[in-house]
Write a protein that holds these residues in place. Structure first.
Motif, PDB file in Angstrom:
ATOM      1  N   LYS A  42       4.575 112.148  51.415  1.00 46.26           N
ATOM      2  CA  LYS A  42       5.878 111.941  52.038  1.00 46.26           C
ATOM      3  C   LYS A  42       6.752 113.180  51.866  1.00 46.26           C
ATOM      4  CE  LYS A  42       8.768 109.088  50.045  1.00 46.26           C
ATOM      5  NZ  LYS A  42       9.355 107.804  49.574  1.00 46.26           N
ATOM      6  N   PRO A  52      10.393 116.170  64.045  1.00 46.75           N
ATOM      7  CA  PRO A  52      10.365 115.998  62.592  1.00 46.75           C
ATOM      8  C   PRO A  52       9.009 115.495  62.101  1.00 46.75           C
ATOM      9  CG  PRO A  52      12.314 114.971  63.559  1.00 46.75           C
ATOM     10  CD  PRO A  52      11.390 115.305  64.700  1.00 46.75           C
ATOM     11  N   GLU A  86      12.595 119.011  54.246  1.00 44.13           N
ATOM     12  CA  GLU A  86      12.269 118.578  55.602  1.00 44.13           C
ATOM     13  C   GLU A  86      11.105 119.406  56.115  1.00 44.13           C
ATOM     14  OE1 GLU A  86      15.431 118.290  58.515  1.00 44.13           O
ATOM     15  OE2 GLU A  86      16.967 118.334  56.930  1.00 44.13           O
ATOM     16  N   VAL A  97       7.268 113.733  58.847  1.00 40.04           N
ATOM     17  CA  VAL A  97       7.705 112.972  57.675  1.00 40.04           C
ATOM     18  C   VAL A  97       6.612 112.847  56.617  1.00 40.04           C
ATOM     19  CG1 VAL A  97       9.471 111.709  58.941  1.00 40.04           C
ATOM     20  CG2 VAL A  97       7.148 110.786  58.832  1.00 40.04           C
ATOM     21  N   SER A  98       5.408 113.332  56.939  1.00 39.85           N
ATOM     22  CA  SER A  98       4.359 113.381  55.919  1.00 39.85           C
ATOM     23  C   SER A  98       3.386 114.503  56.253  1.00 39.85           C
ATOM     24  CB  SER A  98       3.607 112.044  55.810  1.00 39.85           C
ATOM     25  OG  SER A  98       2.796 111.819  56.952  1.00 39.85           O
ATOM     26  N   GLY A 130      10.921 110.622  53.475  1.00 40.36           N
ATOM     27  CA  GLY A 130       9.984 110.016  54.413  1.00 40.36           C
ATOM     28  C   GLY A 130      10.585 109.688  55.764  1.00 40.36           C
ATOM     29  N   LYS A 131      11.771 110.228  56.043  1.00 39.43           N
ATOM     30  CA  LYS A 131      12.437 110.005  57.316  1.00 39.43           C
ATOM     31  C   LYS A 131      12.831 111.350  57.924  1.00 39.43           C
ATOM     32  CE  LYS A 131      14.373 105.539  55.880  1.00 39.43           C
ATOM     33  NZ  LYS A 131      15.616 104.747  55.692  1.00 39.43           N
ATOM     34  N   PRO A 132      13.046 111.397  59.245  1.00 41.26           N
ATOM     35  CA  PRO A 132      13.499 112.656  59.852  1.00 41.26           C
ATOM     36  C   PRO A 132      14.756 113.173  59.157  1.00 41.26           C
ATOM     37  CG  PRO A 132      12.872 111.101  61.563  1.00 41.26           C
ATOM     38  CD  PRO A 132      12.851 110.344  60.263  1.00 41.26           C
ATOM     39  N   GLY A 133      14.751 114.476  58.839  1.00 41.78           N
ATOM     40  CA  GLY A 133      15.872 115.055  58.118  1.00 41.78           C
ATOM     41  C   GLY A 133      17.025 115.441  59.032  1.00 41.78           C
ATOM     42  N   LYS A 152      11.437 108.368  64.560  1.00 38.16           N
ATOM     43  CA  LYS A 152      10.654 107.871  63.425  1.00 38.16           C
ATOM     44  C   LYS A 152      10.060 109.004  62.601  1.00 38.16           C
ATOM     45  CE  LYS A 152       7.748 105.437  65.760  1.00 38.16           C
ATOM     46  NZ  LYS A 152       6.599 104.532  66.070  1.00 38.16           N
ATOM     47  N   GLY A 153       9.785 110.123  63.257  1.00 42.86           N
ATOM     48  CA  GLY A 153       9.061 111.207  62.605  1.00 42.86           C
ATOM     49  C   GLY A 153       7.568 110.998  62.727  1.00 42.86           C
TER      50      GLY A 153
END
Length: 287
Positions: free
Chosen positions: A261, A253, A241, A255-256, A265-268, A131-132
């Protein structure tokens, strides 16, 4: 099963494992520590963490408490007695017990050694990484020798608590120039706007992370571009990232940052790939 701790030559139930009230670690934070991740009952990045432990002791002029071979045996025995399959083992070495006085105690005062271990399922960290996590920033108020892994962690504690209160997993500390130094218990990384991996150079203002070094080797193997160069908070917020590395978070990761963000806003893909590569290597090479 109750947990078992090693304290100055004895394996004791966790609740009975104590040090003297005048141990210098308690009185002055006069000691150092290390943490190894445990995979399948084996220690990851063993040599790197042991070398850094010896260096930290030498920098503070604390005697080595035992030989390398003896310490390896005690660490593994603590893991075995606690039946750790996935988790961590922690060692703390202080200057020992002596009447409270700022100068070093008499020559020959034996160091105090505490070793504990606990289970930490890999699945829990993998779920977070999928999810990060959120990161916040905090002023860096630590002393100037952060390259020594001392038990004097009050600034780190305050930063981590600030992160917790804001629903974040980590706090990245920022120097007077607005540049990120490192996390409260991690090394900080970004993939910048140009696609280059960046992490701060390992001078005396940051800890020379063992996981950081392992990830740098993987980056070289992958042929990715890396700069050991500081980045600002603004650069981090504009990055493609962001992630952090540590002995227990591996490659995590972010994500913010401060609610901003990062990327989509997601794991790179780079952080995700490096995490998989690190876990594969760490499990393969653990002893």
């Amino acid at each position: 099963m109750s947990r078992i701790a090693y304290v100055n030559g004895q394996y004791l139930p966790h609740g009975q494992a104590v040090v003297h009230v005048e141990d210098r670690g308690f009185q002055f934070a006069d000691g150092v520590y290390e943490v190894w991740s445990v995979f399948d009952g084996r220690l990851a990045d063993f040599d790197g963490h042991l070398t850094r432990l010896w260096r930290s002791l030498d920098e503070l002029r604390i005697d080595h408490p035992m030989t390398r071979q003896a310490l390896e045996m005690v660490l593994k025995e603590t893991v075995r007695r606690n039946r750790i399959v996935e988790g961590l083992v922690y060692i703390q070495v202080t200057r020992g017990t002596a009447r409270r006085d700022h100068p070093f105690p008499a020559e020959g005062t034996p160091p105090s050694v505490v070793i504990t271990a606990k289970s930490l399922p890999l699945s829990k960290g993998n779920a977070l990484a999928a999810k990060g996590v959120a990161v916040i920033t905090q002023p860096d108020i630590r002393w100037g020798r952060c390259d020594i892994k001392t038990v004097g962690l009050l600034p780190n504690v305050l930063a981590k608590q600030a992160a917790k209160e804001r629903g974040a997993a980590e706090a990245w500390m920022v120097d007077d120039m607005g540049l990120v130094t490192e996390g409260s218990s991690t090394n900080a990384w970004i993939v910048d706007e140009e696609g280059k991996l960046r992490t701060r150079d390992a001078q005396s203002n940051i800890l020379r992370g063992i996981t950081r070094a392992a990830v740098m080797a993987l980056i070289a193997e992958e042929g990715l571009e890396l700069e050991e160069r500081a980045f600002s908070v603004d650069e981090a917020k504009r990055a493609r990232e962001a992630f952090y590395t540590s002995a227990t978070g591996f490659v995590m990761p972010a994500v913010s940052i401060d609610g901003v963000k990062i990327g989509n806003g997601k794991p790179g893909p780079i952080a995700t790939r490096l995490r998989a590569l690190y876990l594969e290597a760490a499990e393969r090479d653990a002893i």
